[in-house]
Motif scaffolding. Structure first.
Motif, PDB file in Angstrom:
ATOM      1  N   LEU A 213       1.154  -1.223   0.113  1.00  0.00           N
ATOM      2  CA  LEU A 213      -0.049   0.101  -0.216  1.00  0.00           C
ATOM      3  C   LEU A 213       0.284   1.057   0.085  1.00  0.00           C
ATOM      4  O   LEU A 213       0.519   2.287  -1.168  1.00  0.00           O
ATOM      5  CB  LEU A 213      -0.734   0.050   1.653  1.00  0.00           C
ATOM      6  CG  LEU A 213      -2.037  -0.762   1.107  1.00  0.00           C
ATOM      7  CD1 LEU A 213      -2.373  -0.730   2.382  1.00  0.00           C
ATOM      8  CD2 LEU A 213      -3.442  -0.035   0.512  1.00  0.00           C
ATOM      9  N   VAL A 214       1.940   1.418   0.803  1.00  0.00           N
ATOM     10  CA  VAL A 214       2.861   2.450   0.603  1.00  0.00           C
ATOM     11  C   VAL A 214       3.207   2.796  -0.186  1.00  0.00           C
ATOM     12  O   VAL A 214       3.940   3.592  -0.795  1.00  0.00           O
ATOM     13  CB  VAL A 214       3.614   2.129   2.696  1.00  0.00           C
ATOM     14  CG1 VAL A 214       4.581   2.910   2.064  1.00  0.00           C
ATOM     15  CG2 VAL A 214       2.155   2.530   3.598  1.00  0.00           C
ATOM     16  N   VAL A 215       4.228   1.846  -0.637  1.00  0.00           N
ATOM     17  CA  VAL A 215       5.097   1.789  -1.662  1.00  0.00           C
ATOM     18  C   VAL A 215       5.012   2.371  -2.630  1.00  0.00           C
ATOM     19  O   VAL A 215       5.367   4.131  -3.381  1.00  0.00           O
ATOM     20  CB  VAL A 215       6.431   0.785  -1.877  1.00  0.00           C
ATOM     21  CG1 VAL A 215       7.020   0.974  -2.980  1.00  0.00           C
ATOM     22  CG2 VAL A 215       7.311   0.654  -0.704  1.00  0.00           C
ATOM     23  N   PRO A 216       3.974   2.249  -3.731  1.00  0.00           N
ATOM     24  CA  PRO A 216       3.313   2.694  -4.675  1.00  0.00           C
ATOM     25  C   PRO A 216       2.977   3.817  -4.489  1.00  0.00           C
ATOM     26  O   PRO A 216       3.032   5.331  -5.310  1.00  0.00           O
ATOM     27  CB  PRO A 216       2.421   1.936  -5.846  1.00  0.00           C
ATOM     28  CG  PRO A 216       2.904   0.783  -4.705  1.00  0.00           C
ATOM     29  CD  PRO A 216       3.228   0.733  -2.840  1.00  0.00           C
ATOM     30  N   ALA A 217       1.639   4.388  -3.144  1.00  0.00           N
ATOM     31  CA  ALA A 217       1.623   5.688  -2.908  1.00  0.00           C
ATOM     32  C   ALA A 217       2.547   6.698  -3.170  1.00  0.00           C
ATOM     33  O   ALA A 217       2.336   8.416  -2.911  1.00  0.00           O
ATOM     34  CB  ALA A 217       0.602   5.446  -2.410  1.00  0.00           C
ATOM     35  N   THR A 218       3.723   6.096  -2.372  1.00  0.00           N
ATOM     36  CA  THR A 218       4.876   7.421  -1.756  1.00  0.00           C
ATOM     37  C   THR A 218       5.123   8.084  -3.118  1.00  0.00           C
ATOM     38  O   THR A 218       5.559   9.076  -3.784  1.00  0.00           O
ATOM     39  CB  THR A 218       5.670   6.424  -0.766  1.00  0.00           C
ATOM     40  OG1 THR A 218       4.951   5.954   0.203  1.00  0.00           O
ATOM     41  CG2 THR A 218       6.351   7.017  -0.804  1.00  0.00           C
TER      42      THR A 218
END
Lengths: 102, 241
Positions: free
Chosen positions: A52-57
């Motif tokens: 969830l975090v990596v692509p959104a970042t």
């Protein structure tokens, strides 16, 4: 779109979405509970969160990196989630203020 | 009385106190949920959806990303297949979230488990698994957080559908779009067990990015989660003597 169709769409969305919400706990019920399963499910939780975090970042661009980087650092130092999130957002907002909205 | 020689993992509970703890844990992310809800209400009216239908959708589906996606498909005749496929693809990650909650459903009656799952969402799930690491055993944590988000999401949709005026650019200006990412990132810090997580998390991150670049939209959480989970499992199996 007619009202009838609109209501059918809403109903279909609700059913499909609930099926995904209930599906996980339903399907995992068929898997015999072993140390291996427990191990996998423990890794799964962290891996989902990373996914969830990596692509959104990355999608967030420079502000994304600023917000997440500051939030993680603050969380490590302060050991509290709420102030860490606030600092991360504040840092990103300042960045945007100076660099403009990307 | 059964002999207590075999230590069994403690069963999960679902209590009002747990709901309360869960509701408090997601307070920080309510502002962005509210703003995105208002934005959804506005956008829904923009494509010609009546306010009460938009509100009903928020109540029954309670799935932000999928609801926004469906706005693009709001045409006559209804494009049923794309609509259902999009809704499933965007929400398929819930399957992994639910599966990872197995330990927190242990011993609870089915109606409580399947009732609680109706409110399963990324945010209250993330809050719950972080709390589980600290010893939380109450599925109410999920319910309380989810219920508060549901109320916020639905009322924001109504406000957006009635009032309007806000745009996604305003959201970006105040960096509200990044609150959810920051929330997940700080949760990740609390979830980390140590070096043992390095490989699975690296694999999960790379797989998720790969899915963003090479797969249709919205599969990255599913792909990254499964890849990371499998990476950890396989590594441990190989290390076993």
């Amino acid at each position: 779109m007619s009202t009838t169709n609109a209501l059918l769409v809403v109903l279909a969305m609700a059913l499909v979405t609930y099926a995904t919400r209930a599906g996980g706990i339903f399907l995992v019920g068929f898997v015999p509970m072993s140390a291996r399963t427990e191990n996998f499910l423990r890794y799964l939780a962290g891996a989902v969160l990373v996914a969830l975090v990596v692509p959104a970042t990355v999608r967030g661009g420079p502000e994304g990196y600023v917000a997440v980087g500051v939030a993680i650092l603050a969380r490590l130092v302060l050991r509290k989630a709420l102030p860490a999130i606030a600092l991360g957002i504040l840092a990103a907002a300042l960045w945007r203020g100076y660099m403009g909205v990307s | 009385m059964a002999p207590a020689s075999q230590p069994r993992p403690p069963g999960a509970t679902l209590t009002a106190a747990g709901c309360w703890r869960g509701a408090r844990a997601i307070l920080a992310v309510l502002p962005p949920v509210f703003v995105f809800g208002v934005a959804f209400g506005i956008a829904a009216r923009g494509v010609g959806i009546e306010g009460w239908v938009a509100a009903l959708m928020s109540m029954a589906a309670f799935a932000g990303a999928a609801q926004f996606a469906v706005l693009d498909l709001w045409t006559s005749p209804v494009p049923w297949l794309p609509l259902l496929v999009a809704t499933f693809a965007i929400n398929a990650r819930h399957i992994l979230l639910g599966a990872s909650l197995r330990g927190l459903c242990r011993g609870l009656p089915a109606w409580k488990v399947y009732g609680a799952m109706a409110l399963l969402s990324d945010l209250n799930w993330a809050a719950l698994i972080a709390a589980e690491r600290r010893g939380e055993r109450d599925l109410g944590y999920l319910v309380g957080g989810g219920a508060l988000m549901w109320v916020t999401w639905v009322s924001a949709t109504v406000i957006g559908a009635v009032a309007g005026g806000l745009t996604l650019d305003d959201v970006k200006t105040y960096a509200l779009d990044l609150v959810l990412v920051a929330f997940f990132a700080t949760t990740l810090v609390g979830l980390r067990r140590g070096r043992v997580d390095d490989l699975p998390w690296l694999v999960a991150g790379l797989a998720a990015l790969g899915a963003v670049w090479f797969l249709p939209p919205n599969w990255h959480v599913m792909v990254g989660g499964l890849a990371g989970g499998l990476a950890g499992l396989i590594r441990d199996e190989l290390k076993r003597p």
